[in-house]
Design a protein around this motif. Structure first.
Motif, mmCIF file in Angstrom:
data_model
loop_
_atom_site.group_PDB
_atom_site.id
_atom_site.type_symbol
_atom_site.label_atom_id
_atom_site.label_comp_id
_atom_site.label_asym_id
_atom_site.label_seq_id
_atom_site.Cartn_x
_atom_site.Cartn_y
_atom_site.Cartn_z
ATOM 1 N N ARG A 11 0.824 -1.219 0.000
ATOM 2 C CA ARG A 11 0.000 0.000 0.000
ATOM 3 C C ARG A 11 0.853 1.261 0.000
ATOM 4 N NH1 ARG A 11 -3.095 -1.430 4.937
ATOM 5 N NH2 ARG A 11 -2.500 -3.562 4.672
ATOM 6 N N LEU A 12 2.095 1.152 0.433
ATOM 7 C CA LEU A 12 3.015 2.284 0.470
ATOM 8 C C LEU A 12 3.846 2.414 -0.805
ATOM 9 C CD1 LEU A 12 4.345 1.688 4.094
ATOM 10 C CD2 LEU A 12 2.546 3.288 3.365
ATOM 11 N N ALA A 13 3.722 1.464 -1.706
ATOM 12 C CA ALA A 13 4.548 1.441 -2.912
ATOM 13 C C ALA A 13 4.191 2.563 -3.883
ATOM 14 C CB ALA A 13 4.396 0.093 -3.605
ATOM 15 N N THR A 46 11.913 6.075 -6.805
ATOM 16 C CA THR A 46 11.303 6.993 -5.846
ATOM 17 C C THR A 46 10.584 6.259 -4.712
ATOM 18 O OG1 THR A 46 9.128 7.139 -6.932
ATOM 19 C CG2 THR A 46 10.867 8.608 -7.750
ATOM 20 N N CYS A 47 10.591 4.953 -4.749
ATOM 21 C CA CYS A 47 9.751 4.156 -3.860
ATOM 22 C C CYS A 47 10.404 3.900 -2.498
ATOM 23 C CB CYS A 47 9.421 2.826 -4.527
ATOM 24 S SG CYS A 47 8.187 1.885 -3.628
ATOM 25 N N MET A 48 9.611 4.087 -1.462
ATOM 26 C CA MET A 48 10.092 3.872 -0.100
ATOM 27 C C MET A 48 10.115 2.392 0.297
ATOM 28 S SD MET A 48 6.624 5.119 1.951
ATOM 29 C CE MET A 48 7.548 6.033 3.062
ATOM 30 N N VAL A 49 9.523 1.519 -0.499
ATOM 31 C CA VAL A 49 9.479 0.091 -0.150
ATOM 32 C C VAL A 49 10.136 -0.773 -1.229
ATOM 33 C CG1 VAL A 49 7.496 0.276 1.399
ATOM 34 C CG2 VAL A 49 7.116 -0.115 -1.043
ATOM 35 N N ILE A 50 11.159 -0.234 -1.872
ATOM 36 C CA ILE A 50 11.831 -0.961 -2.955
ATOM 37 C C ILE A 50 12.479 -2.262 -2.451
ATOM 38 C CG2 ILE A 50 14.009 0.313 -2.795
ATOM 39 C CD1 ILE A 50 14.053 0.264 -5.908
ATOM 40 N N GLU A 51 13.058 -2.233 -1.254
ATOM 41 C CA GLU A 51 13.699 -3.437 -0.714
ATOM 42 C C GLU A 51 12.701 -4.539 -0.382
ATOM 43 O OE1 GLU A 51 16.859 -4.533 -0.531
ATOM 44 O OE2 GLU A 51 17.262 -2.772 -1.760
ATOM 45 N N PRO A 52 11.599 -4.258 0.331
ATOM 46 C CA PRO A 52 10.627 -5.327 0.563
ATOM 47 C C PRO A 52 10.061 -5.885 -0.747
ATOM 48 C CG PRO A 52 10.134 -3.460 1.978
ATOM 49 C CD PRO A 52 11.236 -3.037 1.053
ATOM 50 N N CYS A 53 9.914 -5.038 -1.731
ATOM 51 C CA CYS A 53 9.410 -5.476 -3.033
ATOM 52 C C CYS A 53 10.392 -6.458 -3.682
ATOM 53 C CB CYS A 53 9.183 -4.249 -3.910
ATOM 54 S SG CYS A 53 8.509 -4.609 -5.531
ATOM 55 N N PHE A 54 11.669 -6.107 -3.668
ATOM 56 C CA PHE A 54 12.700 -6.995 -4.215
ATOM 57 C C PHE A 54 12.718 -8.326 -3.468
ATOM 58 C CE2 PHE A 54 17.001 -8.625 -3.470
ATOM 59 C CZ PHE A 54 17.300 -9.066 -4.756
ATOM 60 N N ARG A 55 12.728 -8.271 -2.138
ATOM 61 C CA ARG A 55 12.774 -9.508 -1.339
ATOM 62 C C ARG A 55 11.564 -10.396 -1.589
ATOM 63 N NH1 ARG A 55 14.537 -5.816 2.667
ATOM 64 N NH2 ARG A 55 12.512 -5.948 3.693
ATOM 65 N N MET A 56 10.393 -9.788 -1.717
ATOM 66 C CA MET A 56 9.187 -10.569 -1.980
ATOM 67 C C MET A 56 9.282 -11.248 -3.349
ATOM 68 S SD MET A 56 6.026 -10.707 -3.744
ATOM 69 C CE MET A 56 6.080 -9.113 -4.488
ATOM 70 N N ALA A 57 9.767 -10.528 -4.364
ATOM 71 C CA ALA A 57 9.878 -11.107 -5.706
ATOM 72 C C ALA A 57 10.829 -12.299 -5.711
ATOM 73 C CB ALA A 57 10.343 -10.045 -6.700
ATOM 74 N N TRP A 67 10.267 -5.624 -10.418
ATOM 75 C CA TRP A 67 9.935 -5.721 -8.995
ATOM 76 C C TRP A 67 11.165 -5.280 -8.221
ATOM 77 C CZ3 TRP A 67 5.212 -7.495 -7.108
ATOM 78 C CH2 TRP A 67 4.352 -8.048 -8.059
ATOM 79 N N GLY A 68 10.997 -4.413 -7.256
ATOM 80 C CA GLY A 68 12.139 -3.934 -6.491
ATOM 81 C C GLY A 68 13.115 -3.149 -7.343
ATOM 82 N N GLY A 69 12.619 -2.557 -8.412
ATOM 83 C CA GLY A 69 13.465 -1.756 -9.289
ATOM 84 C C GLY A 69 14.323 -2.552 -10.250
ATOM 85 N N LEU A 70 14.116 -3.861 -10.312
ATOM 86 C CA LEU A 70 14.954 -4.721 -11.135
ATOM 87 C C LEU A 70 14.122 -5.627 -12.023
ATOM 88 C CD1 LEU A 70 17.415 -5.846 -8.325
ATOM 89 C CD2 LEU A 70 17.796 -4.045 -10.021
ATOM 90 N N GLY A 71 14.671 -5.937 -13.201
ATOM 91 C CA GLY A 71 14.054 -6.907 -14.091
ATOM 92 C C GLY A 71 14.432 -8.327 -13.670
ATOM 93 N N GLY A 72 13.868 -9.305 -14.350
ATOM 94 C CA GLY A 72 14.088 -10.709 -13.997
ATOM 95 C C GLY A 72 15.539 -11.138 -13.970
#
Length: 92
Positions: A11-13, A46-57, A67-72
């Protein structure tokens, strides 16, 4: 994909903003369109939750999209699963 993760951070992404088109985070149908990921990565920067996004992916084995600012393949080089598609050789 197991969607049992805690979605609180999502929700913060920056990508959750209703003005952001979610389609920009996935490759277009037309193959070979270079630079398709730049708009998505700009939002991720610009995202404050880039790390949780990367870890989840990585944890969920997501291989496609940004996801997390990175491609596959970028996630794969940082411990994520290998994407199913072959990487296209660079022509530049």
């Amino acid at each position: 994909m197991n969607q049992s993760w805690d979605e609180t951070w999502q929700r913060l992404a920056a990508c959750a903003d209703p003005r952001v088109d979610p389609n920009i985070f996935f490759p277009p149908a037309e193959a070979g369109r270079r630079g398709w990921d730049k708009p998505a990565k700009e939002i991720c920067r610009t995202c404050m939750v880039i790390e949780p996004c990367f870890r989840m992916a990585v944890r969920e084995g997501i291989t496609e999209g940004i996801w997390g600012g990175l491609g596959g393949w970028e996630r794969h080089r940082r411990g994520g699963p290998r994407p199913l598609h072959r990487r296209r050789p660079s022509t530049t």
